[in-house]
Design a protein around this motif. Structure first.
Motif, PDB file in Angstrom:
ATOM      1  N   GLN A   1       0.823  -1.207   0.000  1.00 12.22           N
ATOM      2  CA  GLN A   1       0.000   0.000   0.000  1.00 12.22           C
ATOM      3  C   GLN A   1       0.862   1.263   0.000  1.00 12.22           C
ATOM      4  O   GLN A   1       0.546   2.247  -0.675  1.00 12.22           O
ATOM      5  CB  GLN A   1      -0.936  -0.011   1.213  1.00 12.22           C
ATOM      6  CG  GLN A   1      -1.999  -1.097   1.161  1.00 12.22           C
ATOM      7  CD  GLN A   1      -2.806  -1.176   2.439  1.00 12.22           C
ATOM      8  OE1 GLN A   1      -2.626  -0.367   3.356  1.00 12.22           O
ATOM      9  NE2 GLN A   1      -3.705  -2.165   2.522  1.00 12.22           N
ATOM     10  N   HIS A   2       1.947   1.213   0.742  1.00 10.69           N
ATOM     11  CA  HIS A   2       2.859   2.358   0.771  1.00 10.69           C
ATOM     12  C   HIS A   2       3.489   2.575  -0.599  1.00 10.69           C
ATOM     13  O   HIS A   2       3.622   3.718  -1.065  1.00 10.69           O
ATOM     14  CB  HIS A   2       3.937   2.128   1.831  1.00 10.69           C
ATOM     15  CG  HIS A   2       4.779   3.333   2.089  1.00 10.69           C
ATOM     16  ND1 HIS A   2       6.149   3.326   1.942  1.00 10.69           N
ATOM     17  CD2 HIS A   2       4.453   4.594   2.477  1.00 10.69           C
ATOM     18  CE1 HIS A   2       6.626   4.523   2.238  1.00 10.69           C
ATOM     19  NE2 HIS A   2       5.622   5.309   2.564  1.00 10.69           N
ATOM     20  N   LEU A   3       3.862   1.499  -1.255  1.00 10.07           N
ATOM     21  CA  LEU A   3       4.399   1.608  -2.616  1.00 10.07           C
ATOM     22  C   LEU A   3       3.343   2.173  -3.560  1.00 10.07           C
ATOM     23  O   LEU A   3       3.635   3.057  -4.393  1.00 10.07           O
ATOM     24  CB  LEU A   3       4.862   0.236  -3.104  1.00 10.07           C
ATOM     25  CG  LEU A   3       5.211   0.131  -4.590  1.00 10.07           C
ATOM     26  CD1 LEU A   3       6.428   0.988  -4.931  1.00 10.07           C
ATOM     27  CD2 LEU A   3       5.448  -1.328  -4.984  1.00 10.07           C
ATOM     28  N   THR A   4       2.111   1.687  -3.444  1.00 11.38           N
ATOM     29  CA  THR A   4       1.036   2.144  -4.328  1.00 11.38           C
ATOM     30  C   THR A   4       0.787   3.648  -4.171  1.00 11.38           C
ATOM     31  O   THR A   4       0.528   4.345  -5.163  1.00 11.38           O
ATOM     32  CB  THR A   4      -0.250   1.359  -4.015  1.00 11.38           C
ATOM     33  OG1 THR A   4      -0.011  -0.036  -4.200  1.00 11.38           O
ATOM     34  CG2 THR A   4      -1.376   1.794  -4.933  1.00 11.38           C
ATOM     35  N   GLN A   5       0.889   4.132  -2.958  1.00  9.65           N
ATOM     36  CA  GLN A   5       0.711   5.576  -2.742  1.00  9.65           C
ATOM     37  C   GLN A   5       1.757   6.384  -3.499  1.00  9.65           C
ATOM     38  O   GLN A   5       1.459   7.457  -4.054  1.00  9.65           O
ATOM     39  CB  GLN A   5       0.789   5.878  -1.244  1.00  9.65           C
ATOM     40  CG  GLN A   5      -0.368   5.300  -0.434  1.00  9.65           C
ATOM     41  CD  GLN A   5      -0.140   5.446   1.058  1.00  9.65           C
ATOM     42  OE1 GLN A   5       0.825   6.066   1.501  1.00  9.65           O
ATOM     43  NE2 GLN A   5      -1.039   4.858   1.850  1.00  9.65           N
ATOM     44  N   LEU A   6       2.980   5.875  -3.561  1.00  7.82           N
ATOM     45  CA  LEU A   6       4.034   6.555  -4.319  1.00  7.82           C
ATOM     46  C   LEU A   6       3.777   6.457  -5.819  1.00  7.82           C
ATOM     47  O   LEU A   6       3.917   7.447  -6.559  1.00  7.82           O
ATOM     48  CB  LEU A   6       5.398   5.950  -3.974  1.00  7.82           C
ATOM     49  CG  LEU A   6       6.597   6.519  -4.733  1.00  7.82           C
ATOM     50  CD1 LEU A   6       6.786   7.993  -4.402  1.00  7.82           C
ATOM     51  CD2 LEU A   6       7.862   5.725  -4.406  1.00  7.82           C
ATOM     52  N   LEU A   7       3.364   5.291  -6.286  1.00  8.80           N
ATOM     53  CA  LEU A   7       3.127   5.102  -7.716  1.00  8.80           C
ATOM     54  C   LEU A   7       1.968   5.963  -8.198  1.00  8.80           C
ATOM     55  O   LEU A   7       1.993   6.476  -9.333  1.00  8.80           O
ATOM     56  CB  LEU A   7       2.855   3.617  -7.999  1.00  8.80           C
ATOM     57  CG  LEU A   7       3.994   2.642  -7.665  1.00  8.80           C
ATOM     58  CD1 LEU A   7       3.565   1.213  -7.973  1.00  8.80           C
ATOM     59  CD2 LEU A   7       5.263   2.993  -8.431  1.00  8.80           C
ATOM     60  N   ASP A   8       0.955   6.128  -7.366  1.00  5.51           N
ATOM     61  CA  ASP A   8      -0.199   6.930  -7.766  1.00  5.51           C
ATOM     62  C   ASP A   8       0.175   8.385  -8.010  1.00  5.51           C
ATOM     63  O   ASP A   8      -0.447   9.074  -8.845  1.00  5.51           O
ATOM     64  CB  ASP A   8      -1.291   6.847  -6.701  1.00  5.51           C
ATOM     65  CG  ASP A   8      -1.971   5.491  -6.679  1.00  5.51           C
ATOM     66  OD1 ASP A   8      -1.852   4.758  -7.677  1.00  5.51           O
ATOM     67  OD2 ASP A   8      -2.617   5.162  -5.658  1.00  5.51           O
ATOM     68  N   ARG A   9       1.191   8.861  -7.317  1.00  6.76           N
ATOM     69  CA  ARG A   9       1.600  10.249  -7.508  1.00  6.76           C
ATOM     70  C   ARG A   9       2.190  10.482  -8.895  1.00  6.76           C
ATOM     71  O   ARG A   9       2.145  11.594  -9.420  1.00  6.76           O
ATOM     72  CB  ARG A   9       2.625  10.646  -6.449  1.00  6.76           C
ATOM     73  CG  ARG A   9       2.091  10.607  -5.030  1.00  6.76           C
ATOM     74  CD  ARG A   9       3.039  11.316  -4.093  1.00  6.76           C
ATOM     75  NE  ARG A   9       2.535  11.281  -2.717  1.00  6.76           N
ATOM     76  CZ  ARG A   9       2.939  12.103  -1.760  1.00  6.76           C
ATOM     77  NH1 ARG A   9       3.855  13.038  -2.036  1.00  6.76           N
ATOM     78  NH2 ARG A   9       2.442  12.016  -0.552  1.00  6.76           N
ATOM     79  N   PHE A  10       2.730   9.430  -9.469  1.00  8.00           N
ATOM     80  CA  PHE A  10       3.367   9.563 -10.781  1.00  8.00           C
ATOM     81  C   PHE A  10       2.582   8.839 -11.880  1.00  8.00           C
ATOM     82  O   PHE A  10       3.053   8.746 -13.020  1.00  8.00           O
ATOM     83  CB  PHE A  10       4.793   9.006 -10.723  1.00  8.00           C
ATOM     84  CG  PHE A  10       5.702   9.780  -9.809  1.00  8.00           C
ATOM     85  CD1 PHE A  10       6.459  10.840 -10.299  1.00  8.00           C
ATOM     86  CD2 PHE A  10       5.804   9.468  -8.463  1.00  8.00           C
ATOM     87  CE1 PHE A  10       7.302  11.560  -9.471  1.00  8.00           C
ATOM     88  CE2 PHE A  10       6.641  10.180  -7.626  1.00  8.00           C
ATOM     89  CZ  PHE A  10       7.389  11.237  -8.127  1.00  8.00           C
ATOM     90  N   GLY A  11       1.406   8.327 -11.534  1.00  6.80           N
ATOM     91  CA  GLY A  11       0.593   7.645 -12.526  1.00  6.80           C
ATOM     92  C   GLY A  11       1.207   6.355 -13.023  1.00  6.80           C
ATOM     93  O   GLY A  11       0.962   5.944 -14.170  1.00  6.80           O
TER      94      GLY A  11
END
Length: 426
Positions: A52-62
């Motif tokens: 989930q923490h990784l996904t939060q970072l990925l969402d910022r950059f699409g």
């Protein structure tokens, strides 16, 4: 072609061997490395929180998300590349940038990881590193940069992979909180080889740090182990003499043994992990095929001088803890044996005392039986005289003569009757 059913895990197991490829990097470039670990219970943590923490970072950059249950991810993060890996106790992020800072190791590239996102990490930083990769210049220029960038006293430098690169690091945390590593590559050093070098440096630093957790555990256990060792030695010394209360000594031994077993149980995972991490560190250094550079210590020599003593301390603590636990168990067994022997001796004395009492009771019983024969015979003789009186008068026998004749016969009859009754009861 005849079809055959595959094992459910066949493809997953085969793909696992190819799931974590090395990055491909071209010099000059840089890398930001971060390893996050929970302070306690890291192996049993909720690993979905890592994803989930990784996904939060990925969402910022699409960027695309990892597959459900994935333990690794590699892809584009804006104009850079990100590699994420989930391990048993920690999770790592490696951000690759295709440029180098004008001012070496100023920490600017670490700002590519958002500050607020870092603050929400499901754990704490166990290590982080800045890695700078440049094309190899002349020897004088490399030596000058190493002197400027690193602490000379702890600097480790070596040529690796058949002279295709020079790697360096001092394993010290700089003012910004990062380790520093540098790699100088030859023009013909391929992108995959550069990627392997950077990956090896990250792994050496991570597993070295994770191994050192075992040293911290050893130091925590040291004072209590010393106190228990003294107590155990004192109890074992008291066992050589006459003990006033062996049961109390046994209880103390059992308490020490239980505490040592508890310490072993709580430390077994950390000590086992330390041994595994140490093996990985040495293996990662071996595959670099180091050669000495300008008379400096190599990474292997640095580990031999600084890292190996710590690992030997951990192994010594583990052996000492196991030895103490075994000593406590043996001492408890010996004391239990001694207590059992003393109790057996006490029981033997008690049995002898009971046998003496039984013998006395038997003698008393026989004495009472003899007296009872006399008493019964006395009354029986009187009865016989009453019954045989008319016969004595007819035979002209006096009472005294009749008594003399009847008494032996009556006594013999009573004795025979009492004996028969006793035998029937036995």
């Amino acid at each position: 072609m005849t079809t055959i059913e595959d094992h459910p895990l066949r493809y997953a197991l085969a793909n696992e061997l190819h799931a974590r490829p090395f990055p491909t990097l071209d010099a000059p470039c840089g890398a930001v490395y971060l390893a996050i670990k929970r302070p306690e219970g890291a192996a049993a943590r909720d690993k979905d929180a890592d994803r989930q923490h990784l996904t939060q970072l990925l969402d910022r950059f699409g960027a695309t998300h990892p597959q459900p249950g994935a333990t690794h991810w590699f892809g584009d993060l804006g104009k850079h590349k990100l590699k994420w890996e989930q391990h048993t106790e920690f999770v790592t992020y490696t951000l690759f940038v295709d440029q180098v800072e004008e001012r070496p190791f100023n920490g600017q590239i670490f700002s590519h990881l958002p500050t607020d996102w870092l603050a929400k990490a499901p754990g704490v930083r166990i290590t982080s590193a800045l890695i700078r990769v440049e094309e190899m210049q002349d020897e004088t220029e490399i030596v000058s940069r190493l002197t400027d960038w690193f602490v000379p006293e702890s600097l480790a430098v070596s040529r690796v992979l058949d002279g295709s690169a020079v790697i360096a690091g001092d394993f010290r945390i700089d003012a910004a909180g990062h380790m520093r590593f540098a790699a100088f590559t030859t023009p013909d050093c391929g992108a995959r080889r550069i990627g392997r070098i950077v990956q090896r440096l990250c792994e050496i630093e991570t597993y070295k740090t994770m191994s050192m957790l075992g040293l911290a555990r050893s130091r925590d256990l040291g004072p209590r182990m010393g106190a228990l060792d003294n107590e155990l030695t004192g109890l074992m010394s008291s066992m050589t003499g006459k003990m006033a209360q062996p049961e109390e000594t046994l209880d103390s031994l059992l308490a020490i043994s239980a505490e040592l077993e508890n310490m072993l149980a709580q430390s077994s995972f950390r000590f086992g992990a330390t041994g595994a991490y140490e093996a990985i560190v040495n293996q990662r250094i071996d595959v670099l095929r180091e050669e000495r550079y300008t008379g400096r210590q190599t990474f292997a020599e640095f580990m031999m001088r600084r890292f190996d003593p710590a690992m030997r301390t951990v192994k010594s603590t583990e052996r000492r803890l196991q030895t103490m636990a075994e000593r406590a168990i043996r001492a408890g067994d010996l004391l239990r044996t001694r207590v059992d022997v003393e109790r057996s001796a006490q029981n033997q004395s008690l049995l002898e005392s009971m046998n003496k009492r039984a013998d006395l009771q038997l003698r008393l019983q026989k004495t009472v039986e003899g007296l009872s024969v006399v008493a019964i015979s006395y009354y029986a003789v009187n009865l016989v005289l009453y019954m045989a009186g008319p016969l004595g008068d007819a035979a002209n026998l006096s009472k005294l003569v009749m008594t003399a004749i009847a008494t032996p016969l009556v006594i013999l009859g009573v004795w025979w009757m009492v004996r028969r009754v006793r035998k029937s009861m036995e």
